[in-house]
Design a protein around this motif. Structure first.
Motif, PDB file in Angstrom:
ATOM      1  N   ILE A  15       0.855  -1.179   0.000  1.00  0.00           N
ATOM      2  CA  ILE A  15       0.000   0.000   0.000  1.00  0.00           C
ATOM      3  C   ILE A  15       0.892   1.229   0.000  1.00  0.00           C
ATOM      4  O   ILE A  15       1.768   1.382   0.849  1.00  0.00           O
ATOM      5  N   GLU A  16       0.668   2.109  -0.984  1.00  0.00           N
ATOM      6  CA  GLU A  16       1.539   3.266  -1.200  1.00  0.00           C
ATOM      7  C   GLU A  16       1.073   4.508  -0.460  1.00  0.00           C
ATOM      8  O   GLU A  16       1.887   5.267   0.058  1.00  0.00           O
ATOM      9  N   ARG A  17      -0.233   4.756  -0.467  1.00  0.00           N
ATOM     10  CA  ARG A  17      -0.766   5.960   0.160  1.00  0.00           C
ATOM     11  C   ARG A  17      -2.250   5.770   0.431  1.00  0.00           C
ATOM     12  O   ARG A  17      -2.784   4.702   0.188  1.00  0.00           O
ATOM     13  N   LEU A  18      -2.888   6.845   0.913  1.00  0.00           N
ATOM     14  CA  LEU A  18      -4.306   6.780   1.237  1.00  0.00           C
ATOM     15  C   LEU A  18      -5.127   7.587   0.245  1.00  0.00           C
ATOM     16  O   LEU A  18      -4.707   8.636  -0.217  1.00  0.00           O
ATOM     17  N   ALA A  19      -6.321   7.080  -0.023  1.00  0.00           N
ATOM     18  CA  ALA A  19      -7.323   7.833  -0.768  1.00  0.00           C
ATOM     19  C   ALA A  19      -8.317   8.385   0.254  1.00  0.00           C
ATOM     20  O   ALA A  19      -8.218   8.100   1.452  1.00  0.00           O
ATOM     21  N   PHE A  20      -9.279   9.163  -0.226  1.00  0.00           N
ATOM     22  CA  PHE A  20     -10.314   9.650   0.673  1.00  0.00           C
ATOM     23  C   PHE A  20     -11.031   8.477   1.309  1.00  0.00           C
ATOM     24  O   PHE A  20     -11.096   7.396   0.745  1.00  0.00           O
ATOM     25  N   GLU A  21     -11.556   8.684   2.482  1.00  0.00           N
ATOM     26  CA  GLU A  21     -12.265   7.677   3.278  1.00  0.00           C
ATOM     27  C   GLU A  21     -11.357   6.554   3.750  1.00  0.00           C
ATOM     28  O   GLU A  21     -11.817   5.475   4.091  1.00  0.00           O
ATOM     29  N   GLY A  22     -10.065   6.782   3.752  1.00  0.00           N
ATOM     30  CA  GLY A  22      -9.156   5.845   4.375  1.00  0.00           C
ATOM     31  C   GLY A  22      -8.802   4.607   3.579  1.00  0.00           C
ATOM     32  O   GLY A  22      -8.164   3.707   4.114  1.00  0.00           O
ATOM     33  N   HIS A  23      -9.201   4.518   2.335  1.00  0.00           N
ATOM     34  CA  HIS A  23      -8.820   3.356   1.530  1.00  0.00           C
ATOM     35  C   HIS A  23      -7.341   3.457   1.179  1.00  0.00           C
ATOM     36  O   HIS A  23      -6.872   4.507   0.737  1.00  0.00           O
ATOM     37  N   GLY A  24      -6.625   2.361   1.380  1.00  0.00           N
ATOM     38  CA  GLY A  24      -5.253   2.311   0.922  1.00  0.00           C
ATOM     39  C   GLY A  24      -5.221   2.202  -0.588  1.00  0.00           C
ATOM     40  O   GLY A  24      -6.129   1.633  -1.195  1.00  0.00           O
ATOM     41  N   ILE A  25      -4.181   2.736  -1.189  1.00  0.00           N
ATOM     42  CA  ILE A  25      -4.003   2.624  -2.635  1.00  0.00           C
ATOM     43  C   ILE A  25      -2.759   1.789  -2.891  1.00  0.00           C
ATOM     44  O   ILE A  25      -1.683   2.096  -2.403  1.00  0.00           O
ATOM     45  N   ALA A  26      -2.947   0.710  -3.641  1.00  0.00           N
ATOM     46  CA  ALA A  26      -1.839  -0.133  -4.077  1.00  0.00           C
ATOM     47  C   ALA A  26      -1.854  -0.164  -5.603  1.00  0.00           C
ATOM     48  O   ALA A  26      -2.901   0.047  -6.218  1.00  0.00           O
ATOM     49  N   LYS A  27      -0.689  -0.423  -6.190  1.00  0.00           N
ATOM     50  CA  LYS A  27      -0.606  -0.431  -7.651  1.00  0.00           C
ATOM     51  C   LYS A  27       0.119  -1.673  -8.150  1.00  0.00           C
ATOM     52  O   LYS A  27       1.177  -1.578  -8.790  1.00  0.00           O
ATOM     53  N   PRO A  28      -0.434  -2.864  -7.900  1.00  0.00           N
ATOM     54  CA  PRO A  28       0.214  -4.057  -8.454  1.00  0.00           C
ATOM     55  C   PRO A  28       0.127  -4.033  -9.982  1.00  0.00           C
ATOM     56  O   PRO A  28      -0.939  -3.768 -10.545  1.00  0.00           O
ATOM     57  N   GLN A  29       1.241  -4.269 -10.622  1.00  0.00           N
ATOM     58  CA  GLN A  29       1.348  -4.243 -12.083  1.00  0.00           C
ATOM     59  C   GLN A  29       0.780  -2.941 -12.666  1.00  0.00           C
ATOM     60  O   GLN A  29       0.151  -2.933 -13.715  1.00  0.00           O
ATOM     61  N   ASN A  30       0.972  -1.839 -11.947  1.00  0.00           N
ATOM     62  CA  ASN A  30       0.513  -0.503 -12.356  1.00  0.00           C
ATOM     63  C   ASN A  30      -1.003  -0.380 -12.462  1.00  0.00           C
ATOM     64  O   ASN A  30      -1.507   0.504 -13.144  1.00  0.00           O
ATOM     65  N   PHE A  31      -1.735  -1.257 -11.800  1.00  0.00           N
ATOM     66  CA  PHE A  31      -3.193  -1.198 -11.772  1.00  0.00           C
ATOM     67  C   PHE A  31      -3.626  -0.726 -10.383  1.00  0.00           C
ATOM     68  O   PHE A  31      -3.158  -1.247  -9.372  1.00  0.00           O
ATOM     69  N   THR A  32      -4.503   0.266 -10.310  1.00  0.00           N
ATOM     70  CA  THR A  32      -4.888   0.857  -9.035  1.00  0.00           C
ATOM     71  C   THR A  32      -5.917   0.001  -8.312  1.00  0.00           C
ATOM     72  O   THR A  32      -6.969  -0.313  -8.863  1.00  0.00           O
ATOM     73  N   LEU A  33      -5.575  -0.375  -7.079  1.00  0.00           N
ATOM     74  CA  LEU A  33      -6.502  -1.085  -6.198  1.00  0.00           C
ATOM     75  C   LEU A  33      -6.764  -0.220  -4.968  1.00  0.00           C
ATOM     76  O   LEU A  33      -5.835   0.304  -4.357  1.00  0.00           O
ATOM     77  N   PHE A  34      -8.037  -0.071  -4.600  1.00  0.00           N
ATOM     78  CA  PHE A  34      -8.429   0.610  -3.375  1.00  0.00           C
ATOM     79  C   PHE A  34      -8.707  -0.461  -2.327  1.00  0.00           C
ATOM     80  O   PHE A  34      -9.479  -1.390  -2.580  1.00  0.00           O
ATOM     81  N   ILE A  35      -8.072  -0.310  -1.166  1.00  0.00           N
ATOM     82  CA  ILE A  35      -8.119  -1.353  -0.143  1.00  0.00           C
ATOM     83  C   ILE A  35      -8.491  -0.740   1.200  1.00  0.00           C
ATOM     84  O   ILE A  35      -7.667  -0.075   1.839  1.00  0.00           O
TER      85      ILE A  35
END
Length: 143
Positions: A15-35
């Motif tokens: 997890i690289e950083r946070l989005a609004f509402e506390g979702h973590g942002i990860a980018k496996p294979q340069n694809f954005t996942l909200f966690i």
């Protein structure tokens, strides 16, 4: 919908950083996942729960290596309630992430780069309200 990952698939990511509402942002294979409930710096196994064309959502199955900013939430209902988004992260890190979110929003949608004053903080990190509802009359006057 993206063909990169499938719903139900498990992915290992950081997890690289946070989005609004506390979702973590990860980018496996340069694809954005909200966690949800992810902390920047967490290394996690994530179950893919939903996929869109350019992003997806996942749920943490296991924290392989916790972030140094991850803390035990002070509220015993945090995991079940859903009312708070950041109790699992050090308050100082949350403040830094929120400042970055504001800067990113102004860069994308507003006047561009801006300088922000430090956040005004209450006497504690917990047990306070920080939401305000502004009302306007029919003439648009705020009150």
């Amino acid at each position: 919908m993206s063909d990169l990952f499938k719903i139900g698939e498990q992915v290992k990511c950081k997890i690289e950083r946070l989005a609004f509402e506390g979702h973590g942002i990860a980018k496996p294979q340069n694809f954005t996942l909200f966690i949800p409930r992810g902390a920047p710096g967490d290394l996690v196994n994530v179950d893919i729960t939903d996929m869109k064309k350019s992003y997806g959502y996942g749920k943490i199955d296991r924290v392989i290596e916790p972030s140094p900013d991850r803390i035990l939430p002070p509220c015993p209902y945090f995991a079940r309630c859903g009312g708070c988004h950041y109790q699992h992260i050090q308050p100082l890190k949350v403040d830094q992430e929120k400042v970055q979110q504001l800067k990113d929003a102004f860069k994308r949608h507003g006047p561009g780069e801006i300088a922000l004053l430090p956040f005004l903080k209450g006497p504690t990190d917990w047990n306070y309200r920080n939401r305000v509802t502004y009302r306007r009359d029919t003439n648009g006057h705020q009150g």
